[in-house]
Design a protein around this motif. Structure first.
Motif, mmCIF file in Angstrom:
data_model
loop_
_atom_site.group_PDB
_atom_site.id
_atom_site.type_symbol
_atom_site.label_atom_id
_atom_site.label_comp_id
_atom_site.label_asym_id
_atom_site.label_seq_id
_atom_site.Cartn_x
_atom_site.Cartn_y
_atom_site.Cartn_z
ATOM 1 N N GLY A 458 0.739 -1.260 -0.191
ATOM 2 C CA GLY A 458 -0.056 -0.151 -0.231
ATOM 3 C C GLY A 458 0.815 1.212 -0.023
ATOM 4 O O GLY A 458 0.542 2.185 -0.660
ATOM 5 N N GLU A 459 1.984 1.490 0.828
ATOM 6 C CA GLU A 459 2.833 2.338 0.632
ATOM 7 C C GLU A 459 3.405 2.557 -0.555
ATOM 8 O O GLU A 459 3.836 3.728 -1.139
ATOM 9 N N ARG A 460 3.679 1.563 -1.231
ATOM 10 C CA ARG A 460 4.649 1.700 -2.611
ATOM 11 C C ARG A 460 3.672 2.093 -3.493
ATOM 12 O O ARG A 460 3.916 3.094 -4.335
ATOM 13 N N GLU A 461 2.439 1.728 -3.457
ATOM 14 C CA GLU A 461 1.414 2.381 -4.197
ATOM 15 C C GLU A 461 1.111 3.653 -4.034
ATOM 16 O O GLU A 461 1.104 4.455 -5.028
ATOM 17 N N TRP A 462 1.018 4.286 -2.954
ATOM 18 C CA TRP A 462 0.682 5.540 -2.621
ATOM 19 C C TRP A 462 1.732 6.602 -2.872
ATOM 20 O O TRP A 462 1.419 7.593 -3.217
ATOM 21 N N LEU A 463 2.901 6.291 -2.477
ATOM 22 C CA LEU A 463 4.332 7.009 -2.593
ATOM 23 C C LEU A 463 4.566 7.049 -4.402
ATOM 24 O O LEU A 463 5.174 7.946 -4.744
ATOM 25 N N GLY A 464 4.465 5.779 -4.914
ATOM 26 C CA GLY A 464 4.705 5.915 -6.406
ATOM 27 C C GLY A 464 6.101 6.072 -6.568
ATOM 28 O O GLY A 464 7.091 5.546 -6.186
ATOM 29 N N ALA A 465 6.384 6.916 -7.778
ATOM 30 C CA ALA A 465 7.538 7.116 -8.347
ATOM 31 C C ALA A 465 8.443 7.941 -7.382
ATOM 32 O O ALA A 465 9.693 7.981 -7.559
ATOM 33 N N GLY A 466 7.934 8.655 -6.205
ATOM 34 C CA GLY A 466 8.498 9.258 -5.369
ATOM 35 C C GLY A 466 9.254 8.373 -4.322
ATOM 36 O O GLY A 466 10.333 8.833 -3.643
ATOM 37 N N LEU A 467 9.162 7.002 -4.374
ATOM 38 C CA LEU A 467 9.836 6.127 -3.585
ATOM 39 C C LEU A 467 11.137 5.619 -4.196
ATOM 40 O O LEU A 467 10.734 4.908 -5.207
ATOM 41 N N PRO A 468 12.115 6.006 -3.512
ATOM 42 C CA PRO A 468 13.514 5.636 -4.276
ATOM 43 C C PRO A 468 13.647 3.971 -4.169
ATOM 44 O O PRO A 468 13.163 3.400 -3.377
ATOM 45 N N PRO A 469 14.362 3.544 -5.291
ATOM 46 C CA PRO A 469 14.606 1.942 -5.308
ATOM 47 C C PRO A 469 15.290 1.422 -3.846
ATOM 48 O O PRO A 469 16.382 2.143 -3.480
ATOM 49 N N GLY A 470 15.028 0.458 -3.263
ATOM 50 C CA GLY A 470 15.429 -0.170 -2.154
ATOM 51 C C GLY A 470 15.437 0.867 -0.824
ATOM 52 O O GLY A 470 15.752 0.478 0.267
#
Length: 557
Positions: A458-470
């Motif tokens: 859920g957090e990955r989907e909500w943050l989207g491209a703003g979440l850096p890899p790893g």
């Protein structure tokens, strides 16, 4: 089965207390299900509910909680409290917290407590005796019995102070004094005294959420409520009509002013006390969590000689705090600053502050008219809640004054439709409004116990491209420093809207808030959710916190 949503409280040490009890075969899944439903209904801490339902003995619960803290759990039938240490602690401290001192250990003190997270008790004992404290657990009933025996020997009535039973005035005085001090020490903004059929429920609002405090038995409820009304200057013989009052209280953590509201209900008078810092210390603008670009734009607006700057959001979102932090950046020696407020929460040197009193006709509008005759440069209007106040504020902004005020809207762009609905002419919007700052307050993760974990789907989907890899995100855990809740303190999330000719035209033809938001985002405006995502990525708060306070704000698509 978990209870991650359990409110913090004296027996809520970690978000998975139920799972720990089940793992030790001390509780069944069915029992936990019943307890969680009861918790959702009452808001009580899970541990207290489990004991109240008879699913687990208090001794067993205490042993589990203290084991999580790495402390043993003892019986006071075997570990006798030291009478000399009880005397040294003093009656007031013993009444305030469920503990007993057992014995000296080298240069320190061994203390038995019912609550492993009660850091206020540990601090109080340490200050009172000047000794470092090591805690062990003990059943609450045994602690109360030990203190009862000690105070009974001194000719005191423990029933009226420890158990809270009895209706005498002395018990109410002690209880209310301890209640106000405790609320101030834990950083509560409000105290709720809520009469029910069998008890007087007490809750504190801490970091924006209501959390249970120690309830009052029904036979002491009337005395406690009457004591609060007496301190507030209310009529204690009147039980049919709402009343308001004020209390100035000198507590252990300093002086505090309280605004008191009394409301008759079917079970008695419901009282809410709002705590106002009597010192009125204004926080610095750079401590509020404003993104640098927004903070700079706010300072630039405050430096203007005229115009209208608004802070918007629901009650309790920190609007007044932000406006006063902005006022504090101005040179009050060079500019005459006047305010009209209800209540006066902060105090600034050289600022002329006026408390409104509607009961005698001193409304926001009346006070604002009077202040305009005081040759002001800057005006702060506590709230624009009616057309007359809004019209006077807009005229003042047009005639060479800088006006700051608050408005109850769910988003920054929502201020334009709100002002139009109040009766402000559309052509004035673009020419007078310098900016509208919308804000919410989210709880800060406790730095002492926050844990770094993989983002959830859920957090990955909500943050989207703003979440850096790893990337990993911080999540709450719970510790004594945050009283088991995983959060400590609050910070703002913000969006700043500056009107344009296009937005004024959209508002004039009664366009929707979504149309206004789309136009503003095309010009580069970031939303509350954008700032919330940034604060999650920085480790300040969580996705759940951001969504909790922005559910009414929407997203500009």
């Amino acid at each position: 089965m978990t209870e991650a949503g359990a409110p913090p409280g004296p027996t809520t040490l970690a978000p998975r207390l139920g799972d720990r009890l089940i793992a030790r075969s001390l509780l069944t899944h069915a029992q936990l299900e019943v307890a969680l439903k009861e918790q959702k209904r009452t808001g009580e801490p899970l541990g207290r509910i489990l004991v109240g339902l008879g699913f687990i003995a208090e001794e067993v619960l205490g042993a589990v909680l203290f084991d999580a803290e790495g402390s043993p759990f003892v019986s006071l039938r075997e570990e006798r409290p030291d009478p000399a240490l009880l005397e040294a602690c003093g009656e007031a401290l013993l009444r305030r917290h469920p503990f007993v001192p057992i014995r000296r250990e080298g240069n320190g003190l061994l203390v038995a407590m019912a609550d492993p997270t009660d850091v206020l008790a540990v601090d109080g004992i340490t200050r009172a005796l000047g000794l470092p404290v090591r805690t062990v657990g003990a059943p609450r009933e045994e602690i109360q019995a030990a203190v009862r025996a000690y105070l009974a020997g001194k000719g005191d009535r423990l029933d009226a102070t420890i158990d809270g039973r009895g209706e005498d005035a002395d018990a109410a005085v002690h209880f209310v004094e301890g209640l106000l001090s405790h609320a101030h020490e834990v950083g509560a903004t409000d105290i709720h005294l809520e009469p029910e059929e069998r008890l007087l429920r007490v809750r504190f609002r801490v970091d924006g959420l209501l959390v249970p405090a120690e309830n009052v038995p029904a036979d002491l409820a009337l005395a406690v409520l009457s004591r609060v009304k007496l301190l507030a200057g209310a009529d204690i013989s009147e039980h049919r009509l709402p009343q308001d009052g004020r209390i100035r209280f000198e507590g252990r953590a300093g002086r505090v002013d309280l605004r008191v509201s009394v409301l008759p209900t079917i079970h008695g008078e419901n009282i809410v006390l709002r705590l106002l810092d009597a010192a009125g210390t204004v926080p610095r603008l750079d401590r509020l969590g404003l993104p640098p670009r927004i903070a700079e734009a706010c300072r630039a607006a405050a430096a203007r000689p005229n115009g209208l700057f608004l802070a918007s959001g629901p009650t309790g979102s920190g609007k007044t705090t932000t406006l006063f932090a902005l006022l504090a950046t101005l040179d009050a020696m060079q500019r005459k600053i006047c305010t009209t407020e209800d209540p006066v929460e902060y105090r600034l040197p050289l600022v002329r502050q006026c408390q409104v009193r509607p009961e005698i006709g001193l409304t926001f509008a009346a006070a604002l008219r009077a202040l305009l005759r005081q040759d002001p440069d800057v005006l702060l209007v506590g709230e624009m809640r009616d057309l007359e106040t809004a019209q006077i504020a807009v005229r003042a902004a047009l005639t060479g004054h800088l006006v700051l005020s608050t408005l109850h809207t769910t988003s920054a762009v929502g201020s334009l439709p709100r002002l139009l609905d109040m009766g402000i002419e559309p052509f004035l919007l673009n020419s007078t409004i310098l900016g509208v700052l919308a804000q919410r307050l989210v709880r800060l993760l406790c730095r002492a116990c926050a844990v770094e974990e993989e983002p959830t789907p859920g957090e990955r989907e909500w943050l989207g491209a703003g979440l850096p890899p790893g990337a990993r995100l911080l999540h709450p855990r719970g510790c004594p420093a945050c009283r088991g809740g995983g959060f400590r303190g609050r910070i703002g999330i913000y969006e700043l809207f500056t009107p344009s000719a296009a937005s004024a035209e959209i508002a004039a033809r009664r366009g929707s808030a979504r149309d206004l938001a789309r136009e503003a985002r095309a010009r580069g405006m970031s939303t509350l959710l954008d700032d919330g995502r940034a604060k999650v990525l920085s480790g300040s708060t969580t996705m759940g916190e951001v969504l909790r306070v922005t559910v009414d704000a929407g997203e500009a698509d």
